[in-house]
Enzyme design. Structure first.
Site, mmCIF file in Angstrom:
data_model
loop_
_atom_site.group_PDB
_atom_site.id
_atom_site.type_symbol
_atom_site.label_atom_id
_atom_site.label_comp_id
_atom_site.label_asym_id
_atom_site.label_seq_id
_atom_site.Cartn_x
_atom_site.Cartn_y
_atom_site.Cartn_z
ATOM 1 N N LYS A 112 -7.979 48.002 36.886
ATOM 2 C CA LYS A 112 -6.544 47.804 37.353
ATOM 3 C C LYS A 112 -6.001 46.797 36.883
ATOM 4 C CE LYS A 112 -5.651 50.847 40.688
ATOM 5 N NZ LYS A 112 -4.713 51.637 42.432
ATOM 6 N N LYS A 198 -10.818 59.185 35.181
ATOM 7 C CA LYS A 198 -9.745 60.277 35.840
ATOM 8 C C LYS A 198 -8.843 60.187 36.563
ATOM 9 C CE LYS A 198 -9.068 56.948 40.069
ATOM 10 N NZ LYS A 198 -7.771 57.603 40.848
ATOM 11 N N LYS A 201 -2.243 58.664 39.304
ATOM 12 C CA LYS A 201 -1.071 58.997 39.527
ATOM 13 C C LYS A 201 -0.334 58.145 39.500
ATOM 14 C CE LYS A 201 -0.870 58.311 44.441
ATOM 15 N NZ LYS A 201 -1.110 57.435 44.367
HETATM 16 P P1 ATP Z 1 -3.662 54.707 42.103
HETATM 17 O O1 ATP Z 1 -3.572 54.950 40.318
HETATM 18 O O2 ATP Z 1 -2.549 54.064 42.614
HETATM 19 O O3 ATP Z 1 -4.937 54.091 42.041
HETATM 20 P P2 ATP Z 1 -4.272 57.102 42.575
HETATM 21 O O4 ATP Z 1 -4.774 58.619 42.267
HETATM 22 O O5 ATP Z 1 -5.687 56.746 42.376
HETATM 23 O O6 ATP Z 1 -3.622 56.282 42.152
HETATM 24 P P3 ATP Z 1 -5.155 55.975 45.635
HETATM 25 O O7 ATP Z 1 -3.825 55.744 45.957
HETATM 26 O O8 ATP Z 1 -5.691 55.315 45.091
HETATM 27 O O9 ATP Z 1 -5.121 57.936 44.479
HETATM 28 O O10 ATP Z 1 -5.890 57.378 46.813
HETATM 29 C C1 ATP Z 1 -5.476 58.386 47.359
HETATM 30 C C2 ATP Z 1 -6.523 59.376 47.156
HETATM 31 O O11 ATP Z 1 -7.386 60.020 46.810
HETATM 32 C C3 ATP Z 1 -7.849 58.425 47.452
HETATM 33 O O12 ATP Z 1 -8.761 59.207 48.797
HETATM 34 C C4 ATP Z 1 -8.821 58.575 46.051
HETATM 35 O O13 ATP Z 1 -10.272 58.486 46.500
HETATM 36 C C5 ATP Z 1 -8.217 60.043 45.633
HETATM 37 N N1 ATP Z 1 -8.401 60.415 44.663
HETATM 38 C C6 ATP Z 1 -7.529 59.763 44.024
HETATM 39 N N2 ATP Z 1 -7.868 59.828 42.402
HETATM 40 C C7 ATP Z 1 -8.404 61.020 42.801
HETATM 41 C C8 ATP Z 1 -8.891 61.840 41.040
HETATM 42 N N3 ATP Z 1 -8.403 61.858 40.126
HETATM 43 N N4 ATP Z 1 -10.465 63.376 42.254
HETATM 44 C C9 ATP Z 1 -10.368 62.885 43.622
HETATM 45 N N5 ATP Z 1 -9.709 62.325 44.593
HETATM 46 C C10 ATP Z 1 -8.463 61.245 43.711
HETATM 47 MG MG MG Z 2 -7.131 54.717 43.130
#
Ligand code: ATP
Ligand code: MG
Length: 335
Positions: A112, A198, A201
């Protein structure tokens, strides 16, 4: 008594299929068996620059979506992180109980900070670096035994354990040691356009992500355009066939079948069949969630549920913080 479980989601963008499959779907399944705490991590969201109106919109959306996905306000404590001031206070204390070395090793910080740097002319918010100590506070505050997270967050939960053990040994047994609960098939949904990374969002390419609120036509177009390979052979092999394997994984989880069963289902079929099936199951799953979401978004219910949960969380957080402050000698008089 039921064991406690806690998890959070950052309102740093619109909720994705990765969040749903890696975290929320599992939470909904867990809420009968465990005393579940779910928080919307808005203090984590501001570790990268945010537009305030967008942040508010994402927060409201994620809250309504949580409930639309099936979290039950009567069973689970779903609250906004910033409504419980003790999180920031405990986060600060844990900052003083962790080292620059261990925080530097966090892969999320490495990823990040590089991404943020590119967008902000080398400006990396310090909060991005200390993110894991706030996350440790979120978890340790409620004596959670389990933390259901995607594999991407495992390192942070391990650090939380290290910090908790350190404080317990140095002062007194104030923290319960939590365990990460990673799903058996280690769910990590990948980016549709670059399956080596991965689905996130906060990513900037919307074509690469299925959002929970995507209409059926958009879902169909994104799956159709998803990167696969030229082999036209449906086989689960994340290393050599990451795009195809990702689509297979999405299908298997949504159908509640194993990858082996999914592989069998597609024997003799081609990538078009694979994509059609994935699109169909996605639309079937997301449509009812989207309908419930529309009903909730403009109702007063969500706000009330969040407030009730925050009131409950505050009471517990206050007690825990007092205990920790006592252990460290921060309260003027022993309480
Ligand atoms: P950001 O990019 O802001 O980090 P993010 O999509 O990674 O957003 P988080 O809010 O960090 O989302 O994570 C929320 C939950 O979703 C966590 O438990 C994380 O492990 C899960 N998660 C996030 N992305 C994935 C993915 N691609 N596959 C499976 N689980 C995910
Ligand atoms: Mg995340």
């Amino acid at each position: 008594m039921k064991e406690k479980m806690i998890t959070g989601i950052t309102p740093s963008g619109e909720m994705t299929l990765g969040n749903y499959l890696g975290a929320i779907k599992r939470c909904v399944e867990f809420q009968d068996e465990y005393d579940l705490y779910v928080f919307i991590a808005n203090l984590h969201a501001i570790t990268i620059p945010q537009n305030k109106e967008i942040l508010r919109k994402n927060t409201k959306e994620i809250a309504a979506l949580y409930f639309a996905c099936g979290l039950d306000p009567q069973k689970s404590t779903v609250f906004l992180q910033s409504d419980v001031l003790e999180h920031a206070q405990l986060g600060w204390i844990l900052n003083t109980q962790s080292s620059i070395g261990e925080l530097s090793r966090m892969t999320q910080f490495k990823d990040k900070s590089q991404k943020t740097k590119a967008k902000t002319k080398d400006y990396i918010p310090a909060g991005l670096f200390t993110y894991p100590t706030l996350m440790a506070a979120d978890i340790l505050m409620y004596d959670a035994k389990y933390v259901p997270v995607g594999i991407d967050q495992k390192q942070h939960v391990e650090l939380t354990r290290d910090i908790a053990i350190r404080v317990n040994n140095k002062y007194s047994e104030v923290f319960k040691i939590p365990e990460p609960l990673i799903s058996e098939n280690k769910i990590k949904i990948m980016d549709l356009q670059d399956p080596s990374k991965k689905m996130s969002k906060s990513s900037t390419n919307p074509k690469a992500i299925i959002y929970m609120l995507d209409p059926p036509k958009v879902i169909a177009a994104k799956i159709k355009a998803a990167i696969t390979d030229s082999e036209n052979l449906i086989k689960y092999d994340p290393k050599h066939k990451p795009g195809v394997s990702n689509l297979m994984m999405i299908y298997a989880i949504l159908k509640n079948i194993t990858i082996k069963q999914a592989e069998k289902h597609w024997t003799g079929k081609n990538y078009k069949d694979l994509k059609d099936d994935v699109t169909e199951v996605l639309i079937q799953t997301l449509e009812p969630i989207q309908t419930r979401y529309q009903q909730l978004y403009n109702s007063k219910d969500v706000e009330q549920w969040l407030e009730q949960a925050a009131t409950k969380a505050r009471l517990e957080a206050h007690k825990k913080l007092n205990k920790v402050q006592n252990a460290l000698g921060l309260n003027y008089n022993r309480k």
